[in-house]
Design an enzyme around this catalytic site. Structure first.
Site, PDB file in Angstrom:
ATOM      1  N   ASP A 185       8.590   2.113   2.474  1.00  0.00           N
ATOM      2  CA  ASP A 185       8.146   2.379   3.840  1.00  0.00           C
ATOM      3  C   ASP A 185       9.073   1.775   4.884  1.00  0.00           C
ATOM      4  O   ASP A 185       8.735   0.765   5.483  1.00  0.00           O
ATOM      5  CB  ASP A 185       6.724   1.808   4.019  1.00  0.00           C
ATOM      6  CG  ASP A 185       6.086   2.253   5.316  1.00  0.00           C
ATOM      7  OD1 ASP A 185       6.631   3.158   5.955  1.00  0.00           O
ATOM      8  OD2 ASP A 185       5.047   1.677   5.683  1.00  0.00           O
ATOM      9  N   GLU A 226       9.426  -0.775  13.419  1.00  0.00           N
ATOM     10  CA  GLU A 226       8.239  -1.420  12.876  1.00  0.00           C
ATOM     11  C   GLU A 226       8.614  -2.632  12.029  1.00  0.00           C
ATOM     12  O   GLU A 226       7.947  -3.662  12.088  1.00  0.00           O
ATOM     13  CB  GLU A 226       7.477  -0.383  12.032  1.00  0.00           C
ATOM     14  CG  GLU A 226       6.239  -0.918  11.360  1.00  0.00           C
ATOM     15  CD  GLU A 226       5.500   0.171  10.567  1.00  0.00           C
ATOM     16  OE1 GLU A 226       5.944   1.327  10.561  1.00  0.00           O
ATOM     17  OE2 GLU A 226       4.470  -0.167   9.954  1.00  0.00           O
ATOM     18  N   GLU A 265      -2.855   7.076   2.668  1.00  0.00           N
ATOM     19  CA  GLU A 265      -3.434   5.991   3.466  1.00  0.00           C
ATOM     20  C   GLU A 265      -4.779   6.386   4.082  1.00  0.00           C
ATOM     21  O   GLU A 265      -5.019   6.203   5.266  1.00  0.00           O
ATOM     22  CB  GLU A 265      -2.446   5.559   4.560  1.00  0.00           C
ATOM     23  CG  GLU A 265      -1.163   5.003   3.974  1.00  0.00           C
ATOM     24  CD  GLU A 265      -0.225   4.399   5.009  1.00  0.00           C
ATOM     25  OE1 GLU A 265      -0.197   4.912   6.140  1.00  0.00           O
ATOM     26  OE2 GLU A 265       0.473   3.438   4.674  1.00  0.00           O
TER      27      GLU A 265
HETATM   28  C1  BDP Z   1       3.703   3.087   7.949  1.00  0.00           C
HETATM   29  C2  BDP Z   1       2.985   2.624   9.166  1.00  0.00           C
HETATM   30  C3  BDP Z   1       1.739   3.387   9.445  1.00  0.00           C
HETATM   31  C4  BDP Z   1       2.012   4.879   9.349  1.00  0.00           C
HETATM   32  C5  BDP Z   1       2.576   5.215   8.005  1.00  0.00           C
HETATM   33  C6  BDP Z   1       2.991   6.665   7.850  1.00  0.00           C
HETATM   34  O1  BDP Z   1       2.700   1.246   9.019  1.00  0.00           O
HETATM   35  O2  BDP Z   1       1.290   2.996  10.714  1.00  0.00           O
HETATM   36  O3  BDP Z   1       0.864   5.613   9.575  1.00  0.00           O
HETATM   37  O4  BDP Z   1       3.725   4.463   7.786  1.00  0.00           O
HETATM   38  O5  BDP Z   1       4.199   6.913   7.844  1.00  0.00           O
HETATM   39  O6  BDP Z   1       5.017   2.694   8.121  1.00  0.00           O
HETATM   40  O7  BDP Z   1       2.166   7.546   7.709  1.00  0.00           O
END
Ligand code: BDP
Length: 710
Positions: free
Chosen positions: A374, A402, A300
């Site tokens: 996720d 989340e 990401e």
């Molecule tokens: C996702 C989230 C994000 C996190 C990412 C992670 O939306 O904010 O940074 O995972 O685990 O669930 O690195």
């Protein structure tokens, strides 16, 4: 026999006074007076606790404090075991302990009722002082959940070595995906001001066996590694140490460039390795028992070793070498997917990491999320579990919700954790559960761990709601023993949090146990996933299709069209199922054999295909949405019935939140149906209500200030 009584001031034993009587601050450590017909008074009138280390004293104080509350009177602190006393000791502090401790390690404990010179004594014993702490809490848990204390013979040791919280807390006080207010770390006033809340945080964690905490967000800033911030982390470590809790830090891959102007962060560059070695030494000077590093790299948008054409193993091993001389470890996250990789996102972590099995240093764990996308309301277990036999894999669960209603929805996560831990990977034949992969027993790993992304913030009730506390509690209990049942944990929690009265515990546990399935039903039934709003992830938005990266769009995940819905991950599609062991892959290849709860995760299914219920898929989907909403309505009724038994403040919060959840469950249902119906073109099944608004109305909703959004 009767020893000198020590003076015990109850004042020191009372948790920081809450602003309001029942605002949730005390969590499950309320230590209400138990009504047990003298059970506790008979067995715990006095305490013998010879240990003098900070941890042994913390164990003693916690036991005294808990007993004072639960028994309604402070026990006597005496020097020698006597009738009705608890003897809290290690072989070092009491060489004549009448309990065998082999096999319990440093953190395990034994609790035993014994008779000594005709006197009945309860021994809480451990090899190490941390074990005393866990034993003391275990005893209180027994007493406060109504167990008989007459003939105790318990031995318990943690199945996982590292039982960690991961805080996604930023240095500016915000919390990524946090729904319980600002960060509890007051970075600005640390290290000088160490508020009492840090101690209560440590106590709460120790009470459920958590022994480590990563202080900062995985999306890390390099500032965390500067001298002032190391001093702040050291101050927290000092508070936590007596409670058996180590601190860890998330690190940013390019920290050597950002902090010291190095021209590269290539893990094979000697200057980079030397920088990290020096940085590790600096940290260990301030925090001698520092746990180690957590790393999100090449994920990401975060930098990582792949930017230099090196592998994740190259990166992890370089950092591992830096902390190794100090006994530290590296937790390297497998949550990776790349915008320029056209392959199914669910496959990418496996594709990157599986070939690296056997290449990681012996103080590295690869930290894998429970599922391959996720933290969705439901995901099948991650295919990496069982696929890397030569690498210790660490579980990463998300305690903060989340994707499960954030702070207000009552969606107890115990069943989600349990479902994943009990999933069978078939890596070494039947019985190769995910729990056995991560506890090391399947492949004989000694370094083992589990992490939960914390749901803790500065709110008085810590977790954003009373019921969210149960998720923190369940995580800790399962980290200690992944074979516990979510239901047994819910019972324990409810008894300690509300009351041991069955009139209270039974309905609360019943509500909790079906609540996560209800959320799956009203949000993402039958294996759907990732259909939430962009960025804040609050509420439904299955129609989103125009974001830059394909895998950011909900349409990528549900693939609904005129024919049907679902992601084909069989041979005719992405073939992600081939990442599972053959017996699992074979089952998943056939939609008829695939568990219906995961159907649309693995298959694109026609709208008129028949489900097990006999319904068509379209009608079945709607029945699931309706069941989810109906469950929330039923929880509201159950909760209303509990009004006479729950204090006004916690009653009111839960009642209001259930109201929000009900409204939002309907919103999820209606918005999802309104959108999917434009593709299915099927009518609503008889007896079901059409969405309240048209699709455009749902599409027009915007939430610019939704919390937790980075
Ligand atoms: C996702 C989230 C994000 C996190 C990412 C992670 O939306 O904010 O940074 O995972 O685990 O669930 O690195």
């Amino acid at each position: 026999m009767f020893a000198r009584l020590f003076c015990w001031t109850v004042a020191t034993a009372v948790m920081t006074a809450p602003a309001l009587a029942e605002d949730g601050y005390d969590l499950w450590l309320r230590h209400e007076k138990v009504r047990d017909g003298g059970n506790l008074a008979r067995h715990a009138a006095a305490v013998v606790a010879p240990g003098r280390s900070a941890t042994a004293l913390a164990a003693r104080d916690e036991l005294m404090r808990g007993l004072a509350g639960a028994n309604g009177a402070a026990p006597a602190l005496v020097e020698k075991p006597m009738n009705g006393a608890i003897w809290l000791a290690t072989p070092a502090s009491a060489p004549d302990l009448p309990v065998k401790l082999d096999g319990l390690g440093e953190e395990g404990y034994a609790i035993r009722s014994v008779t000594l010179d005709g006197q009945s004594v309860t021994v809480i014993a451990a090899n190490g002082d941390a074990g005393l702490l866990y034993g003391a809490y275990a005893y209180l848990r027994l007493a406060e959940t109504g167990a008989s204390l007459d003939r105790l013979d318990i031995r318990s040791a943690p199945r996982m070595k590292l039982r960690l919280l991961n805080h996604w807390d930023n240095l500016d006080g915000t919390v990524e995906r946090g729904y319980a207010g600002q960060s509890i770390w007051d970075w600005w006033r640390l290290p000088d001001w160490k508020g009492p809340r840090y101690t209560d945080y440590a106590r709460a964690n120790a009470s459920i066996g958590i022994n480590g905490t990563v202080l900062n967000n995985v999306n890390a800033r390099s500032d965390s590694l500067t001298a002032p911030y190391i001093a702040k982390a050291a101050a927290l470590a000092d508070v936590f140490r007596p409670y058996g809790i180590k601190v860890y830090l998330s690190v940013k891959w390019t920290a050597p460039m950002e902090l010291s102007g190095l021209r590269t962060a290539d893990p094979l560059d000697p200057a980079v390795a030397a920088w990290w070695k020096a940085k590790a030494a600096e940290i260990y000077r301030a925090i001698p028992d520092f746990g180690g590093f957590l790393v999100k790299a090449n994920s990401e948008g975060q930098p990582g070793p792949q930017d230099y054409k090196r592998t994740h193993a190259d990166g992890a091993n370089m950092l591992a070498a830096a902390v190794k001389p100090h006994g530290g470890i590296v937790m390297w996250r497998a949550f990776v997917y790349a915008h320029d990789n056209p392959d199914d996102r669910a496959k990418q972590a496996y594709s990157d990491f599986k070939p690296l099995d056997g290449q990681f240093a012996d103080n590295v764990l690869v930290q894998v999320k429970n599922g391959a996308i996720d933290f969705q309301p439901r995901e099948p277990f991650h295919p990496l579990f069982g696929a890397m036999p030569r690498t210790p894999l660490m579980m990463e669960f998300q305690i903060t919700k989340e994707y499960l209603g954030q702070s207000t929805h009552l969606t107890y996560l115990g069943p989600l954790f349990e479902e994943t831990l009990k999933s069978d990977t078939f890596a070494r034949g039947k019985g190769s559960t995910v729990a056995r992969v991560i506890d090391g027993s399947l492949e004989g790993h000694k370094l083992t761990g589990i992490a939960g992304v914390a749901n803790i913030g500065a709110d008085r009730d810590w977790s954003g709601s009373i019921f969210n506390q149960a998720d923190w509690y369940a995580f800790g209990r399962l980290a200690w023993d992944p074979d516990l049942s979510a239901e047994a944990i819910a019972r324990e929690w409810a008894a300690q949090t509300f009351s041991t009265d069955a009139k209270v515990v039974d309905p609360i546990v019943a509500m909790m146990m079906g609540s996560r399935e209800a959320a799956v039903d009203y949000m993402t039934p039958l294996g759907l996933s990732h259909v939430m709003g962009t960025g804040h992830h609050y509420g439904p938005a299955p129609w989103i299709s125009e974001l830059a990266r394909p895998e950011w769009n909900p349409v990528y995940y549900h693939k609904a069209d005129a024919q049907g819905i679902g992601f084909d991950r069989t041979k005719t599609g992405s073939n992600a199922i081939a990442q599972y062991a053959p017996p699992v892959a074979k089952m998943l290849a056939d939609p008829k054999k695939t568990p219906e709860r995961d159907l649309l995760w693995f298959h694109h299914v026609g709208w008129d295909a028949k489900l097990k219920s006999g319904d068509t898929l379209w009608n079945g989907l709607i029945r699931h949405y309706d069941a989810g909403v109906a469950y929330v309505a039923a929880m509201r009724r159950t909760w209303d019935g509990l009004r006479p038994h729950v204090d006004a403040e916690r009653f009111a919060q839960t009642q209001a939140f259930l109201g929000i959840q009900h409204r939002e469950a309907k919103w999820w249902r209606d918005a999802s149906i309104a959108y999917f119906q434009t593709l299915s073109k099927r009518p609503m099944p008889p007896g079901t209500a059409a969405p309240e608004h048209d699709l455009n109305w749902y599409k027009s909703l915007a939430f610019p200030y939704a919390p937790g959004n980075p």
